[in-house]
Design an enzyme around this catalytic site. Structure first.
Site, PDB file in Angstrom:
ATOM      1  N   CYS A   1       0.740  -1.200  -0.042  1.00 56.19           N
ATOM      2  CA  CYS A   1       0.094  -0.041  -0.006  1.00 56.19           C
ATOM      3  C   CYS A   1       0.974   1.399  -0.152  1.00 56.19           C
ATOM      4  CB  CYS A   1      -1.030   0.175   1.168  1.00 56.19           C
ATOM      5  SG  CYS A   1      -1.867  -1.476   1.221  1.00 56.19           S
TER       6      CYS A   1
ATOM      7  N   HIS B   1      -9.395   3.559  -0.810  1.00 55.13           N
ATOM      8  CA  HIS B   1      -8.026   3.207  -0.908  1.00 55.13           C
ATOM      9  C   HIS B   1      -7.604   2.203  -1.950  1.00 55.13           C
ATOM     10  CE1 HIS B   1      -4.049   1.764   0.328  1.00 55.13           C
ATOM     11  NE2 HIS B   1      -4.484   0.717   1.392  1.00 55.13           N
TER      12      HIS B   1
END
Length: 389
Positions: free
Chosen positions: A84, A334
């Site tokens: 991420c 996200h």
């Protein structure tokens, strides 16, 4: 250390993009950033592209030159993968390229397309950011991993689910006016507490959504900006990168994130600031507990002090230190490979007054920070942004 000038930023809406390819989604953000910078694709020297699961979700490797072509250039390009934190570290590479003098104009950003994988497929794909031998094969998912971290925090410092609920409510409130946000809906503390559990003590509203999207920035060397009379306004003055063990079992404490502290200290030293200089923050809140861990790792709160900040109003719009005015990962969304670039885009536009939540930033705020984390914070990037004076 020399500055890296932010000349342009671009983002897609975060959410679901059915029928679109990753290269198409990144092209939207990348071309918007190039246009915002008032440049042409042929001026680009390099491209740094963050992406995590594209080899699975799109059956596509060697994505660097693919997305470079999508924004109109055949300049050297590479994919950066750090779960991420992929685009946060792509931007760090871009900062280094500009500072070293190897490049004058760099496009950096990222993209992720995950909604096409479905919930189970996306969960499986994201789990690859954990240690396969010691975590994935034992059945650990990221909701479970962050639930362990939340429990460890409560055991070490106190607190409960209601404290986390206020963070979710805050970030949903911040996202309401953000037309790029995935979840633009108001929620209450009771909504969070009554939602289905996904991994106790975390519930559905403690987690960010599965999102598609892209974000990109254009960085310039100071000499190029001056030579071409380009007005940048906001610059990156500090960059840091920290690391930790992959598997949670190997850490001294699950209630702290040393990678964030390491990255922050490096970025602060690089920029010549300390945490008291920061006026706004975008942190990696993939789960509500992650916002707490990030704020304490950054040193803007002491260990054990950040959990009640949202409830006290300190991190809300109008508070002493607004956190995740974009809505954060929690509500903005996200798309993992895009998140680091989206955070820097948010900080830049909040500082220059073009973000829909800029009215929540005091006029005297000139320093902002973006924190991007990979996995259970086995990697972290921190960037300091400042208004040119």
């Amino acid at each position: 250390m020399s500055k890296a000038f932010i000349a342009g930023t671009g983002m897609t809406a975060f959410g679901t993009h059915p029928g679109r390819t990753g290269r198409d989604i990144f092209a939207e953000a990348g071309l918007a950033a190039i246009k915002d910078a008032d440049l042409e694709p042929e001026e680009i020297d390099e491209v740094f592209y963050g992406n995590f699961v594209g080899t699975v979700s799109e059956n596509q490797g060697h994505q660097g030159p693919l997305v470079a072509e999508a924004v109109g250039t055949t300049a050297p390009a590479k994919r950066v993968e750090s779960a991420c934190a992929s685009s946060g570290l792509a931007i760090r590479d871009a900062v280094r390229a500009v500072r070293s003098g190897e490049a004058d104009v760099v496009v950096a950003g990222g993209m992720e397309r995950m909604s096409n994988m479905g919930t189970a497929g996306a969960t499986d794909g994201l789990a690859r950011a954990a240690d396969d031998l010691f975590e994935i094969q034992a059945g650990v998912t990221f909701p479970a991993a962050y639930a362990l971290m939340a429990r460890a925090y409560f055991d070490t410092f106190g607190g409960d689910r209601k404290d986390l609920a206020h963070i979710a409510v805050k970030n949903h409130d911040h996202a309401l006016v953000n037309d790029h946000a995935h979840l633009r809906e108001e929620i209450t503390v009771d909504d969070v507490l009554d939602a289905p559990k996904i991994a106790a003590p975390l519930g559905l509203y403690d987690a960010c959504p599965i999102s598609d999207g892209a974000a990109a920035i254009v960085l310039l060397s100071p000499s190029y900006a001056a030579e071409h009379g380009l007005d940048t306004g906001v610059v990156i003055t500090g960059s840091g990168h920290g690391g930790d063990t992959m598997a949670l079992q190997d850490r001294r404490s699950l209630a702290k994130t040393p990678a964030t502290r390491e990255a922050a200290n490096e970025a602060y030293a690089d920029a010549g600031i300390d945490p008291t200089d920061i006026g706004l923050v975008e942190v990696h809140d993939c789960f509500t507990i992650a916002e707490v861990l990030a704020l304490e790792g950054l040193g803007v709160y002491g260990y054990g002090e950040a959990l009640g900040a949202a409830q006290r109003g300190e991190t809300q719009r109008g508070g002493e230190l607004p956190v995740n005015l974009s809505g954060g990962l929690k509500a903005k969304g996200h798309p993992v490979g895009a998140t680091g670039a989206a955070q820097i885009t948010a900080v830049r536009t909040l500082l220059n007054g073009t973000h829909p939540r800029s009215d929540a930033v005091d006029d005297d705020v000139t320093v902002g920070l973006a924190h991007n984390a990979g996995g259970t914070v086995a990697s972290a990037s921190v960037h300091v942004l400042e208004v040119m004076t």
